[in-house]
Design an enzyme around this catalytic site. Structure first.
Site, short mmCIF file in Angstrom:
data_model
loop_
_atom_site.label_atom_id
_atom_site.label_comp_id
_atom_site.label_asym_id
_atom_site.label_seq_id
_atom_site.Cartn_x
_atom_site.Cartn_y
_atom_site.Cartn_z
NE ARG A 130 -80.24 90.40 12.24
CZ ARG A 130 -80.04 89.99 13.50
NH1 ARG A 130 -80.04 90.85 14.49
NH2 ARG A 130 -79.86 88.71 13.77
CE LYS A 195 -81.07 98.40 14.74
NZ LYS A 195 -81.38 96.99 14.72
NE ARG A 330 -82.82 90.23 26.77
CZ ARG A 330 -84.01 89.65 26.69
NH1 ARG A 330 -84.86 90.02 25.75
NH2 ARG A 330 -84.36 88.71 27.54
C1 BTN Z 1 -82.55 95.79 11.64
O1 BTN Z 1 -83.57 95.31 12.15
O2 BTN Z 1 -81.62 96.19 12.34
C2 BTN Z 1 -82.41 95.89 10.15
C3 BTN Z 1 -83.04 97.15 9.61
C4 BTN Z 1 -82.88 97.30 8.10
C5 BTN Z 1 -83.70 98.45 7.57
C6 BTN Z 1 -83.41 98.72 6.12
S1 BTN Z 1 -84.13 100.20 5.55
C7 BTN Z 1 -83.74 99.80 3.91
C8 BTN Z 1 -83.99 98.32 3.74
N1 BTN Z 1 -85.39 98.08 3.41
C9 BTN Z 1 -86.03 97.44 4.37
O3 BTN Z 1 -87.22 97.13 4.33
N2 BTN Z 1 -85.21 97.18 5.39
C10 BTN Z 1 -83.87 97.66 5.13
#
Ligand code: BTN
Length: 337
Positions: A130, A195, A330
């Site tokens: 994100r 996380k 946060r």
């Molecule tokens: C976050 O930042 O919390 C979201 C992370 C999401 C990661 C997943 S892995 C599978 C899918 N492909 C990506 O490039 N991102 C999501």
């Protein structure tokens, strides 16, 4: 064949975490011992660590279960199997979300409303998180899962979906015995303040009609700390939390089933039946927090979520409703003083 593809037969033999001699490996793969040695040299680029011991051979520093579609299928309910139009496992890809969205754009994903196409990878070279962050995605150690679903009721109907997907992942992980799980608005899965999993939702198509919902989920299963050095936020993985290895195929199956089940419920009744469960898992409830957006930080107290899934932030001006997008939350240091 991809670069990783050429390494896969060797990874597959070594995935049992036991020693295999160079000559045994060479014989099985029909290549020389020095070719084995050279190939193993490339494992570090994937984030895999290999021990080489004279007289014993090579071993991965722990066993890994490679993703396998038959194993994933056998962990799915009949109802879930019937909703899957396609399930693919890639050795390596830039990002499973970007890959799925390219297939959509090229007209290669032909889905009926309610059906899913599922894309998994052993490794992502440009995994997306994100807020434009990178999602570090070393080979064979975690879950990188994308599920695409066609929605025929426009984008408004998707409000709140990212929250219920978070709950689905929590349900799946609890079922598999993972302790201490919680959710941080909008959809980070945490244990303590670390996380464990993240979700990235992307929407394409006609925002008032038929659109495609691309749900990306990353779950940390067992990371080599070296591979995670670039990750700035505190993280954890299932191995640290449970002290044992996790069958990634089973985990994927359970996550898929739970995501399908919450989305079905969401489609019928919206968010309302999930609010209590979400609040029960909210790690920030009644905590002093900071809401971070591009260019500003708003202090307040987190007071749960509204019926549409907005964050309720108590500020000096009263309760504000914060919708998703490019914001993050946060914990404030005030809580510790
Ligand atoms: C976050 O930042 O919390 C979201 C992370 C999401 C990661 C997943 S892995 C599978 C899918 N492909 C990506 O490039 N991102 C999501």
């Amino acid at each position: 064949m991809t670069a990783t593809g050429s390494l896969l037969p060797l990874i597959s033999i070594l995935s049992d975490g036991r020693f295999h001699s160079g000559s045994e490996l060479g014989k099985q793969l029909g290549i020389s011992r020095s070719a084995i040695w050279k190939t193993i040299g490339k494992f570090t680029d994937l984030g895999l660590e290999v021990h080489a011991v004279r007289g014993k051979g090579y071993k991965l520093n722990y066993p890994i279960t490679l993703l396998e579609s038959s194993a994933i299928h056998s962990g799915l309910s009949e109802a879930s199997k019937n909703l899957i139009a396609q399930l693919e496992i890639l050795d390596t890809i830039d990002s499973t979300n970007s890959h799925a969205m390219r297939l959509i754009q090229e007209g290669k994903l032909l889905l009926q409303p309610g059906q899913y196409s599922i894309h998994l990878a052993e490794q992502q070279s440009s995994g997306k998180g994100r807020r434009g962050r990178q999602w570090v995605s070393p080979f064979g150690q975690n879950i990188y899962l994308t599920m695409v679903r066609l929605i025929d009721t426009g984008v408004v109907a998707t409000e709140g979906i990212s929250l219920v997907v978070g709950l689905a992942i929590i349900r799946a992980l609890r079922e598999l015995g993972v302790p201490g799980l919680g959710v941080k608005w909008p959809n980070d899965i945490l244990v303590g303040q670390k996380k464990l999993a993240g979700i990235l939702l992307e929407i394409s198509g006609d925002i008032s009609g038929i659109c495609q919902l691309t749900i990306g989920a990353g779950i940390n299963v067992r990371n080599q700390p070296e591979a995670m050095e670039q990750v700035s936020q505190p993280w954890t993985d299932l191995y640290q939390l449970t002290g044992k290895g996790m069958n990634r195929n089973l985990l994927v199956s359970r996550v898929i089933c739970h995501i399908m089940s919450v989305l079905e419920e969401f489609e019928c009744n919206g968010l309302k039946n999930f609010i209590v469960e979400w609040q029960d898992n909210d790690v920030m409830k009644d905590q002093h927090v900071e809401l971070v957006t591009t260019g500003s930080t708003v202090p307040g107290i987190a007071r749960g979520i509204s019926e549409t899934g907005a964050l309720l932030l108590e500020t000096s001006q009263g309760i504000q409703m914060v919708n998703g997008g490019e914001v993050s939350l946060r914990k404030s240091a005030i809580n510790d003083s």
